[in-house]
Design a protein around this motif. Structure first.
Motif, PDB file in Angstrom:
ATOM      1  N   LEU A 127       0.811  -1.206   0.000  1.00 34.03           N
ATOM      2  CA  LEU A 127       0.000   0.000   0.000  1.00 34.03           C
ATOM      3  C   LEU A 127       0.852   1.267   0.000  1.00 34.03           C
ATOM      4  N   SER A 128       0.492   2.174  -0.896  1.00 32.38           N
ATOM      5  CA  SER A 128       1.116   3.492  -0.911  1.00 32.38           C
ATOM      6  C   SER A 128       0.376   4.442   0.017  1.00 32.38           C
ATOM      7  N   ALA A 129      -0.919   4.190   0.198  1.00 35.34           N
ATOM      8  CA  ALA A 129      -1.746   5.009   1.088  1.00 35.34           C
ATOM      9  C   ALA A 129      -2.983   4.223   1.472  1.00 35.34           C
ATOM     10  N   THR A 130      -3.464   4.481   2.667  1.00 36.91           N
ATOM     11  CA  THR A 130      -4.735   3.949   3.144  1.00 36.91           C
ATOM     12  C   THR A 130      -5.358   5.054   3.993  1.00 36.91           C
ATOM     13  N   CYS A 131      -6.475   4.794   4.638  1.00 35.80           N
ATOM     14  CA  CYS A 131      -7.130   5.885   5.359  1.00 35.80           C
ATOM     15  C   CYS A 131      -8.153   5.353   6.348  1.00 35.80           C
ATOM     16  N   VAL A 132      -8.658   6.271   7.154  1.00 36.24           N
ATOM     17  CA  VAL A 132      -9.739   5.981   8.091  1.00 36.24           C
ATOM     18  C   VAL A 132     -11.042   6.418   7.440  1.00 36.24           C
ATOM     19  N   CYS A 133     -12.045   5.557   7.487  1.00 34.39           N
ATOM     20  CA  CYS A 133     -13.349   5.845   6.883  1.00 34.39           C
ATOM     21  C   CYS A 133     -14.337   6.266   7.970  1.00 34.39           C
ATOM     22  N   GLY A 134     -15.304   7.090   7.585  1.00 30.60           N
ATOM     23  CA  GLY A 134     -16.354   7.458   8.523  1.00 30.60           C
ATOM     24  C   GLY A 134     -17.075   6.246   9.086  1.00 30.60           C
ATOM     25  N   SER A 135     -17.205   5.191   8.260  1.00 35.73           N
ATOM     26  CA  SER A 135     -17.883   3.990   8.751  1.00 35.73           C
ATOM     27  C   SER A 135     -17.060   3.264   9.813  1.00 35.73           C
ATOM     28  N   ASP A 136     -15.740   3.515   9.853  1.00 34.38           N
ATOM     29  CA  ASP A 136     -14.914   2.929  10.912  1.00 34.38           C
ATOM     30  C   ASP A 136     -15.245   3.522  12.280  1.00 34.38           C
ATOM     31  N   LEU A 137     -15.906   4.671  12.279  1.00 35.14           N
ATOM     32  CA  LEU A 137     -16.230   5.316  13.552  1.00 35.14           C
ATOM     33  C   LEU A 137     -17.406   4.657  14.258  1.00 35.14           C
ATOM     34  N   TRP A 138     -18.233   3.926  13.521  1.00 32.18           N
ATOM     35  CA  TRP A 138     -19.363   3.259  14.185  1.00 32.18           C
ATOM     36  C   TRP A 138     -18.863   2.284  15.264  1.00 32.18           C
ATOM     37  N   PRO A 139     -17.961   1.336  14.934  1.00 34.87           N
ATOM     38  CA  PRO A 139     -17.453   0.471  16.010  1.00 34.87           C
ATOM     39  C   PRO A 139     -16.581   1.235  17.000  1.00 34.87           C
ATOM     40  N   TYR A 140     -15.847   2.236  16.521  1.00 38.90           N
ATOM     41  CA  TYR A 140     -14.985   3.032  17.407  1.00 38.90           C
ATOM     42  C   TYR A 140     -15.808   3.697  18.507  1.00 38.90           C
ATOM     43  N   ARG A 141     -17.038   4.106  18.151  1.00 39.90           N
ATOM     44  CA  ARG A 141     -17.915   4.769  19.120  1.00 39.90           C
ATOM     45  C   ARG A 141     -18.802   3.788  19.885  1.00 39.90           C
ATOM     46  N   GLY A 142     -18.675   2.502  19.581  1.00 33.15           N
ATOM     47  CA  GLY A 142     -19.460   1.501  20.283  1.00 33.15           C
ATOM     48  C   GLY A 142     -20.823   1.247  19.700  1.00 33.15           C
ATOM     49  N   ALA A 143     -21.101   1.799  18.523  1.00 32.86           N
ATOM     50  CA  ALA A 143     -22.403   1.588  17.881  1.00 32.86           C
ATOM     51  C   ALA A 143     -22.479   0.257  17.152  1.00 32.86           C
ATOM     52  N   GLU A 144     -21.334  -0.380  16.935  1.00 37.54           N
ATOM     53  CA  GLU A 144     -21.272  -1.721  16.360  1.00 37.54           C
ATOM     54  C   GLU A 144     -20.308  -2.547  17.210  1.00 37.54           C
ATOM     55  N   PRO A 145     -20.548  -3.846  17.338  1.00 36.99           N
ATOM     56  CA  PRO A 145     -19.624  -4.672  18.129  1.00 36.99           C
ATOM     57  C   PRO A 145     -18.266  -4.781  17.436  1.00 36.99           C
ATOM     58  N   VAL A 146     -17.207  -4.776  18.217  1.00 36.71           N
ATOM     59  CA  VAL A 146     -15.860  -4.935  17.667  1.00 36.71           C
ATOM     60  C   VAL A 146     -14.977  -5.594  18.710  1.00 36.71           C
ATOM     61  N   ASP A 147     -14.152  -6.540  18.273  1.00 40.27           N
ATOM     62  CA  ASP A 147     -13.286  -7.264  19.195  1.00 40.27           C
ATOM     63  C   ASP A 147     -12.062  -7.760  18.418  1.00 40.27           C
ATOM     64  N   HIS A 148     -10.946  -7.069  18.568  1.00 43.36           N
ATOM     65  CA  HIS A 148      -9.705  -7.439  17.889  1.00 43.36           C
ATOM     66  C   HIS A 148      -9.897  -7.546  16.367  1.00 43.36           C
ATOM     67  N   GLN A 149     -10.548  -6.540  15.798  1.00 46.50           N
ATOM     68  CA  GLN A 149     -10.847  -6.543  14.367  1.00 46.50           C
ATOM     69  C   GLN A 149      -9.777  -5.792  13.590  1.00 46.50           C
ATOM     70  N   VAL A 150      -9.221  -6.437  12.548  1.00 41.67           N
ATOM     71  CA  VAL A 150      -8.337  -5.690  11.645  1.00 41.67           C
ATOM     72  C   VAL A 150      -9.186  -4.643  10.942  1.00 41.67           C
ATOM     73  N   MET A 151      -8.591  -3.490  10.629  1.00 35.81           N
ATOM     74  CA  MET A 151      -9.369  -2.356  10.157  1.00 35.81           C
ATOM     75  C   MET A 151      -8.912  -1.901   8.769  1.00 35.81           C
ATOM     76  N   GLY A 152      -9.826  -1.215   8.094  1.00 35.33           N
ATOM     77  CA  GLY A 152      -9.507  -0.571   6.824  1.00 35.33           C
ATOM     78  C   GLY A 152     -10.044  -1.324   5.627  1.00 35.33           C
ATOM     79  N   HIS A 153     -10.545  -0.547   4.647  1.00 35.04           N
ATOM     80  CA  HIS A 153     -11.057  -1.157   3.419  1.00 35.04           C
ATOM     81  C   HIS A 153     -10.780  -0.300   2.188  1.00 35.04           C
ATOM     82  N   GLU A 154     -10.009   0.773   2.342  1.00 27.17           N
ATOM     83  CA  GLU A 154      -9.663   1.654   1.229  1.00 27.17           C
ATOM     84  C   GLU A 154      -8.170   1.530   0.962  1.00 27.17           C
ATOM     85  N   TYR A 155      -7.777   1.484  -0.314  1.00 30.20           N
ATOM     86  CA  TYR A 155      -6.380   1.142  -0.585  1.00 30.20           C
ATOM     87  C   TYR A 155      -5.974   1.509  -2.008  1.00 30.20           C
ATOM     88  N   ALA A 156      -4.711   1.860  -2.132  1.00 30.92           N
ATOM     89  CA  ALA A 156      -4.081   2.079  -3.430  1.00 30.92           C
ATOM     90  C   ALA A 156      -2.606   1.774  -3.237  1.00 30.92           C
TER      91      ALA A 156
END
Length: 339
Positions: free
Chosen positions: A32-61
């Motif tokens: 990867l040359s670059a990746t990023c944080v997505c707004g949808s990543d904030l749902w589990p970050y804020r506790g609105a979705e369950p998360v437990d030792h989840q690898v993160m990220g889905h945008e890539y180039a």
């Protein structure tokens, strides 16, 4: 390699993990040359979705390092962009332009692209190579094509933005801002951006917004109708994912108009009587970004658009937790991570 892992809400760490390897003959390994944080990543970050030792990220180039034996359309050394859904691009659903619903789809978020390397399944159907190695200043825009630009573009298409139409955009995050850019590219005559943040308002205008509305909910709907002769907008884009945003979008749309919704829905329920009496078209969901990638890459490569401007904070991968905090606290619109 280093990879971002979310242990639980608010707990983001960067760990050393094994480098990915080719598991299927249709796989590719991308550095990867670059990746990023997505707004949808904030749902589990804020506790609105369950998360437990989840690898993160889905945008890539980035640059292809290795391919499986059956990969034909990309090769080591190619700079590539891929969708956040891996797809074969050959099934009947893909051929209809809905690669996000491919019968063999793989969600890249389950693999994690906030990392130094990523395995991309179904490489021939997922990855699109650029005409050559991009100049460094093009990389953020090419990264944006992987999700937020492609999602904003789909939202504008779903809302049938086009010549002679007034478009309203609910949500001033990266997707909403790039939906404005898309609507302008599609020829919309007037674009109304809902925003209360001065920096995002400025970027919205740069991308093509003609009007800014700071009111929300019923007051926001009333303001849009006041600016459209009491009728509402022809096309409304919903890029938030909340109940208030969805109802604001539906009510701001004129009868016969179109709502394109791409906000990841959380506890959204449309009352039947509201839907029945609105007389609007609804279309949206996960964006089939792969459908638009060749066109978007060309626009970026030819420097006709600059969607990378949505990245207002760049951090090294090791400081990913800081990037999550910045987006959560709205001190950044979208954070680019450099592996």
């Amino acid at each position: 390699m280093r990879q971002v892992v979310m242990y639980g809400p608010g707990d983001v760490r960067v760990e050393e993990r094994a480098d990915p390897t080719i598991l299927e003959p249709t796989d590719a390994i991308v550095r990867l040359s670059a990746t990023c944080v997505c707004g949808s990543d904030l749902w589990p970050y804020r506790g609105a979705e369950p998360v437990d030792h989840q690898v993160m990220g889905h945008e890539y180039a980035g640059v292809v390092e290795e391919v499986g034996a059956e990969v034909r359309t990309v090769a080591p050394g190619d700079f590539v962009v891929g969708s956040f859904w891996a797809s074969d691009n050959t099934c009947e659903i893909c051929r209809a332009g809905y690669q996000a619903y491919c019968v063999h789809r793989v969600l890249m978020g389950t693999i994690g692209t906030q990392a130094e390397l990523a395995r991309v399944p179904l490489a021939d159907g997922t990855l699109v190579a650029t005409p050559g190695r991009p100049d460094p200043d093009l990389v953020p825009s090419l990264l944006a094509a992987s999700d937020v630009l492609g999602t904003g573009w789909f939202a504008a298409v779903a809302a049938e933005a086009g010549p002679g139409r007034t478009v309203a955009v609910v949500g001033d995050g990266a997707v909403g801002l790039l939906a404005i850019l898309a609507a302008r590219q599609l020829g919309a005559e007037r674009i109304i951006a809902f925003s209360r943040h001065a920096d995002r308002q400025a970027l919205a205008r740069e991308f093509g917004a003609t009007d800014i509305v700071e009111e929300r909910g019923d007051a926001g709907v009333a303001e849009v109708k006041a600016r459209t002769g009491g009728l509402g907008a022809h096309s409304v884009i919903e890029a938030v994912g909340t109940q208030e945003a969805m109802m604001q979008a539906i009510h701001a749309t004129r009868p016969g108009g179109h709502v394109g919704f791409v906000g990841v829905s959380h506890d959204v329920a449309i009352p039947g009587d509201d839907l029945f009496m609105a007389g609007v078209h609804l279309h949206g969901g996960p964006a089939p970004v792969r459908q638009y990638l060749p066109h978007l890459i060309k626009l970026i490569w030819d420097r006709e658009i600059d969607p990378g401007k949505v990245f207002d904070l760049t951090l090294p991968l090791d400081r990913a937790a800081e990037g999550y905090r910045a987006m959560d606290q709205r001190t950044a619109t979208k954070v680019l991570l450099t592996p």
